[in-house]
Scaffold this motif. Structure first.
Motif, PDB file in Angstrom:
ATOM      1  N   SER A  91    -129.870  52.533  -5.245  1.00  0.00           N
ATOM      2  CA  SER A  91    -129.705  52.652  -3.800  1.00  0.00           C
ATOM      3  C   SER A  91    -131.042  52.928  -3.137  1.00  0.00           C
ATOM      4  O   SER A  91    -132.029  53.294  -3.792  1.00  0.00           O
ATOM      5  N   ASN A  92    -131.076  52.785  -1.831  1.00  0.00           N
ATOM      6  CA  ASN A  92    -132.243  53.136  -1.035  1.00  0.00           C
ATOM      7  C   ASN A  92    -132.619  54.594  -1.271  1.00  0.00           C
ATOM      8  O   ASN A  92    -133.799  54.928  -1.451  1.00  0.00           O
ATOM      9  N   LEU A  93    -131.629  55.464  -1.294  1.00  0.00           N
ATOM     10  CA  LEU A  93    -131.863  56.893  -1.529  1.00  0.00           C
ATOM     11  C   LEU A  93    -132.497  57.141  -2.889  1.00  0.00           C
ATOM     12  O   LEU A  93    -133.471  57.910  -3.007  1.00  0.00           O
ATOM     13  N   ASN A  94    -131.988  56.494  -3.924  1.00  0.00           N
ATOM     14  CA  ASN A  94    -132.531  56.716  -5.260  1.00  0.00           C
ATOM     15  C   ASN A  94    -133.937  56.133  -5.416  1.00  0.00           C
ATOM     16  O   ASN A  94    -134.767  56.695  -6.143  1.00  0.00           O
ATOM     17  N   LEU A  95    -134.200  55.019  -4.730  1.00  0.00           N
ATOM     18  CA  LEU A  95    -135.570  54.497  -4.738  1.00  0.00           C
ATOM     19  C   LEU A  95    -136.517  55.488  -4.074  1.00  0.00           C
ATOM     20  O   LEU A  95    -137.643  55.693  -4.528  1.00  0.00           O
ATOM     21  N   TRP A  96    -136.052  56.115  -2.977  1.00  0.00           N
ATOM     22  CA  TRP A  96    -136.869  57.144  -2.331  1.00  0.00           C
ATOM     23  C   TRP A  96    -137.135  58.298  -3.304  1.00  0.00           C
ATOM     24  O   TRP A  96    -138.277  58.773  -3.401  1.00  0.00           O
ATOM     25  N   GLY A  97    -136.106  58.732  -4.000  1.00  0.00           N
ATOM     26  CA  GLY A  97    -136.283  59.834  -4.936  1.00  0.00           C
ATOM     27  C   GLY A  97    -137.306  59.514  -6.005  1.00  0.00           C
ATOM     28  O   GLY A  97    -138.138  60.358  -6.362  1.00  0.00           O
ATOM     29  N   ALA A  98    -137.263  58.278  -6.527  1.00  0.00           N
ATOM     30  CA  ALA A  98    -138.205  57.884  -7.566  1.00  0.00           C
ATOM     31  C   ALA A  98    -139.625  57.757  -7.032  1.00  0.00           C
ATOM     32  O   ALA A  98    -140.598  58.096  -7.709  1.00  0.00           O
ATOM     33  N   ALA A  99    -139.765  57.283  -5.804  1.00  0.00           N
ATOM     34  CA  ALA A  99    -141.097  57.029  -5.239  1.00  0.00           C
ATOM     35  C   ALA A  99    -141.731  58.260  -4.613  1.00  0.00           C
ATOM     36  O   ALA A  99    -142.956  58.461  -4.711  1.00  0.00           O
ATOM     37  N   TYR A 100    -140.910  59.112  -3.973  1.00  0.00           N
ATOM     38  CA  TYR A 100    -141.475  60.185  -3.145  1.00  0.00           C
ATOM     39  C   TYR A 100    -140.917  61.581  -3.417  1.00  0.00           C
ATOM     40  O   TYR A 100    -141.477  62.569  -2.941  1.00  0.00           O
ATOM     41  N   GLY A 101    -139.820  61.675  -4.129  1.00  0.00           N
ATOM     42  CA  GLY A 101    -139.111  62.943  -4.213  1.00  0.00           C
ATOM     43  C   GLY A 101    -139.842  64.064  -4.922  1.00  0.00           C
ATOM     44  O   GLY A 101    -139.631  65.239  -4.604  1.00  0.00           O
ATOM     45  N   TYR A 160    -120.616  58.100  -0.084  1.00  0.00           N
ATOM     46  CA  TYR A 160    -121.124  56.841  -0.620  1.00  0.00           C
ATOM     47  C   TYR A 160    -122.498  57.051  -1.270  1.00  0.00           C
ATOM     48  O   TYR A 160    -122.849  56.388  -2.253  1.00  0.00           O
ATOM     49  N   GLN A 161    -123.276  57.967  -0.692  1.00  0.00           N
ATOM     50  CA  GLN A 161    -124.630  58.208  -1.185  1.00  0.00           C
ATOM     51  C   GLN A 161    -124.678  59.272  -2.285  1.00  0.00           C
ATOM     52  O   GLN A 161    -125.450  59.160  -3.226  1.00  0.00           O
ATOM     53  N   THR A 162    -123.854  60.301  -2.158  1.00  0.00           N
ATOM     54  CA  THR A 162    -123.866  61.341  -3.198  1.00  0.00           C
ATOM     55  C   THR A 162    -123.251  60.839  -4.494  1.00  0.00           C
ATOM     56  O   THR A 162    -123.554  61.365  -5.565  1.00  0.00           O
ATOM     57  N   SER A 163    -122.392  59.823  -4.421  1.00  0.00           N
ATOM     58  CA  SER A 163    -121.642  59.385  -5.608  1.00  0.00           C
ATOM     59  C   SER A 163    -122.549  58.977  -6.758  1.00  0.00           C
ATOM     60  O   SER A 163    -122.220  59.202  -7.923  1.00  0.00           O
ATOM     61  N   ASP A 164    -123.700  58.377  -6.445  1.00  0.00           N
ATOM     62  CA  ASP A 164    -124.607  57.933  -7.506  1.00  0.00           C
ATOM     63  C   ASP A 164    -126.032  58.446  -7.295  1.00  0.00           C
ATOM     64  O   ASP A 164    -126.994  57.857  -7.793  1.00  0.00           O
ATOM     65  N   MET A 165    -126.162  59.551  -6.566  1.00  0.00           N
ATOM     66  CA  MET A 165    -127.489  60.138  -6.348  1.00  0.00           C
ATOM     67  C   MET A 165    -128.076  60.555  -7.693  1.00  0.00           C
ATOM     68  O   MET A 165    -127.476  61.321  -8.447  1.00  0.00           O
ATOM     69  N   SER A 166    -129.264  60.052  -8.011  1.00  0.00           N
ATOM     70  CA  SER A 166    -129.803  60.205  -9.365  1.00  0.00           C
ATOM     71  C   SER A 166    -130.832  61.320  -9.498  1.00  0.00           C
ATOM     72  O   SER A 166    -131.212  61.671 -10.611  1.00  0.00           O
ATOM     73  N   PHE A 167    -131.301  61.897  -8.381  1.00  0.00           N
ATOM     74  CA  PHE A 167    -132.293  62.969  -8.462  1.00  0.00           C
ATOM     75  C   PHE A 167    -131.698  64.248  -7.898  1.00  0.00           C
ATOM     76  O   PHE A 167    -130.705  64.222  -7.149  1.00  0.00           O
ATOM     77  N   LEU A 168    -132.294  65.370  -8.230  1.00  0.00           N
ATOM     78  CA  LEU A 168    -131.773  66.665  -7.807  1.00  0.00           C
ATOM     79  C   LEU A 168    -132.451  67.129  -6.520  1.00  0.00           C
ATOM     80  O   LEU A 168    -133.671  67.016  -6.386  1.00  0.00           O
ATOM     81  N   PRO A 169    -131.674  67.689  -5.591  1.00  0.00           N
ATOM     82  CA  PRO A 169    -132.292  68.304  -4.421  1.00  0.00           C
ATOM     83  C   PRO A 169    -132.803  69.696  -4.772  1.00  0.00           C
ATOM     84  O   PRO A 169    -132.503  70.232  -5.844  1.00  0.00           O
ATOM     85  N   ASP A 170    -133.557  70.272  -3.870  1.00  0.00           N
ATOM     86  CA  ASP A 170    -133.952  71.676  -4.026  1.00  0.00           C
ATOM     87  C   ASP A 170    -132.889  72.602  -3.447  1.00  0.00           C
ATOM     88  O   ASP A 170    -132.649  73.691  -3.963  1.00  0.00           O
ATOM     89  N   ILE A 171    -132.244  72.142  -2.367  1.00  0.00           N
ATOM     90  CA  ILE A 171    -131.114  72.857  -1.781  1.00  0.00           C
ATOM     91  C   ILE A 171    -130.032  71.827  -1.498  1.00  0.00           C
ATOM     92  O   ILE A 171    -130.283  70.820  -0.836  1.00  0.00           O
TER      93      ILE A 171
END
Length: 429
Positions: A91-101, A160-171
């Motif tokens: 997903s767009n979110l997971n690409l963000w996590g890999a690139a910038y998280g 829809y986004q949390t279902s496959d979110m692959s990185f961990l948040p801090d909060i």
């Protein structure tokens, strides 16, 4: 991050456009395909693959990665075909996590209702505290649009986004949990699981829970360890927040709960008490969320964002003391209206206009539970508003709080809300 094979974008909305821009900046010559189930696949420098041709394209391995838009259910059969072919789906979110998280503080906020208000408040509170924070997800920017602009990123995330979110948040924060989006997830149980995936994972991240989430057994199980919870507000902090909310544009007990949750998150992320109070003062109600208008001496409340009976109850509670006309009903998602029907008279509802298709069930439940409420059934919003005009002596405020999605008659809740305001002005003004 480098892509060795072509990429397929499944969906062509805002997130897909930002994904295409991200891929173009990283690898200008990368081949990109796009598939849409409906509407136009209007994304520059892509080759369209029709949905009917997608299974064959997957089996032929014409691309090595699928980037799925949130509105496309992860439970579609085509993704089983992709898995069997060894093509990952992200997903767009997971690409963000890999690139910038890795170099950012990530605050991820979800919940059936209240997540947009809570996320907006957290962002305001942090920026008013002098924290370099950005807002992304379903409010603000798409994840890949915000990129690496801020040291702290507040994400408002749907199931829809949390279902496959692959990185961990801090909060991670959860406002509440009620049945919703059954058509996308396939069942209420799966919706709960996908929503709770935000917190139901290994890791030392902190968790903040809204009032309605704290007493939920499913949430307690997903939390795993109560030591994850951010600290409670002190009595002095609570008093300051209650006073700030009372003088703000946040209406209703549910928004006081949202504000308290936002304060817990903001303080845990480096905000100050002065900053969170200033953030509350700066809050402007989000469009289509208890958005007030006045026409012909009558109040009209656009709460088109309401897609669950729980959201409708919260809207009605925010207008206690008024004689209310409620407009409700919409797309079928197996909502249960029995409790809502029994509460209408107590909330001050004198007149109920019911719209297809769930309005049929709400109308029947209301006639049985509250015969003193005038029930009108209409084929569409305009007809419902005109029917209300004939009963205008019976109420002093009209609330569009449908307790259901809009897809059976409108493109989205925004279109429904705008139409409500237009009709209110045209018919009552």
């Amino acid at each position: 991050m480098r892509f060795e094979e072509p990429v397929l974008l499944y969906g062509a909305g805002r997130e897909a456009s930002s994904t295409r821009a991200f891929l173009k900046a990283r690898q200008p010559d990368l081949k990109v395909f796009v598939t849409v189930d409906s509407g136009a696949a209007d994304i520059a420098e892509t080759e369209i693959i029709a949905p009917a041709d997608l299974p064959a394209a997957i089996r032929a391995h014409r691309f090595g990665l699928i980037v799925k838009s949130p509105g496309v259910s992860r439970y579609k059969d085509v993704f089983d075909i992709a898995r069997d072919a060894g093509i990952p789906v992200t997903s767009n979110l997971n690409l963000w996590g890999a690139a910038y998280g890795a170099d950012r503080t990530v605050i991820a906020i979800t919940g059936t209702k209240g997540k947009s208000t809570t996320a907006t408040l957290v962002h305001l509170m942090l920026t008013r505290s002098g924290v370099d924070a950005g807002l992304a997800g379903n409010v603000g920017l798409a994840p890949l649009e915000i990129a690496d602009r801020h040291k702290v990123v507040v994400f408002e995330l749907s199931s829809y986004q949390t279902s496959d979110m692959s990185f961990l948040p801090d909060i991670a924060a959860l406002t509440n949990l009620y049945p919703e989006h059954v058509d996308w997830h396939g069942s209420v149980e799966r919706y709960y699981r996908d929503k709770l995936h935000l917190i139901d994972r290994d890791g030392g991240f902190a968790v903040a829970l809204g009032t309605a989430a704290r007493g939920n057994a499913l949430v307690t199980r997903a939390l795993r360890d109560p030591h994850r919870l951010v600290r409670e507000l002190t009595a002095a902090e609570s008093a300051s927040i209650d006073k700030a909310v009372a003088g703000s544009r946040l209406k209703g007990a549910h928004n006081l709960d949202n504000a308290r949750l936002a304060v817990q998150i903001a303080l845990a992320a480096g905000g100050t008490l002065d900053g969170v109070v200033a953030g509350i003062a700066a809050f402007t109600p989000l469009p289509h969320r208890l958005e007030e208008h006045s026409f012909g001496g009558m109040i009209f409340v656009n709460d088109s964002i309401s897609t669950t009976p729980e959201a409708t109850k919260a809207a009605l509670a925010a207008y206690r003391g008024h004689r209310l006309a409620l407009i409700a009903g919409g797309h079928e998602r197996q909502q249960d209206y029995a409790e809502l029907a029994g509460l209408l008279a107590g909330y001050g509802v004198t007149t109920l206009t019911c719209l297809p298709v769930t309005g049929t069930r709400l109308a029947a439940a209301t006639r049985a539970a509250a015969p003193q409420v005038t029930v009108l059934e209409a084929p569409d919003l305009e007809a419902g508003m005109r029917a209300l005009h004939g009963h205008r002596q019976d109420f002093d405020a009209v609330i569009l709080s449908p307790g259901a999605p809009s897809y059976n008659q409108f493109k989205n809740f925004e279109e429904r809300g705008r139409r409500f305001v237009e009709l209110a002005q045209a018919i009552f003004g």
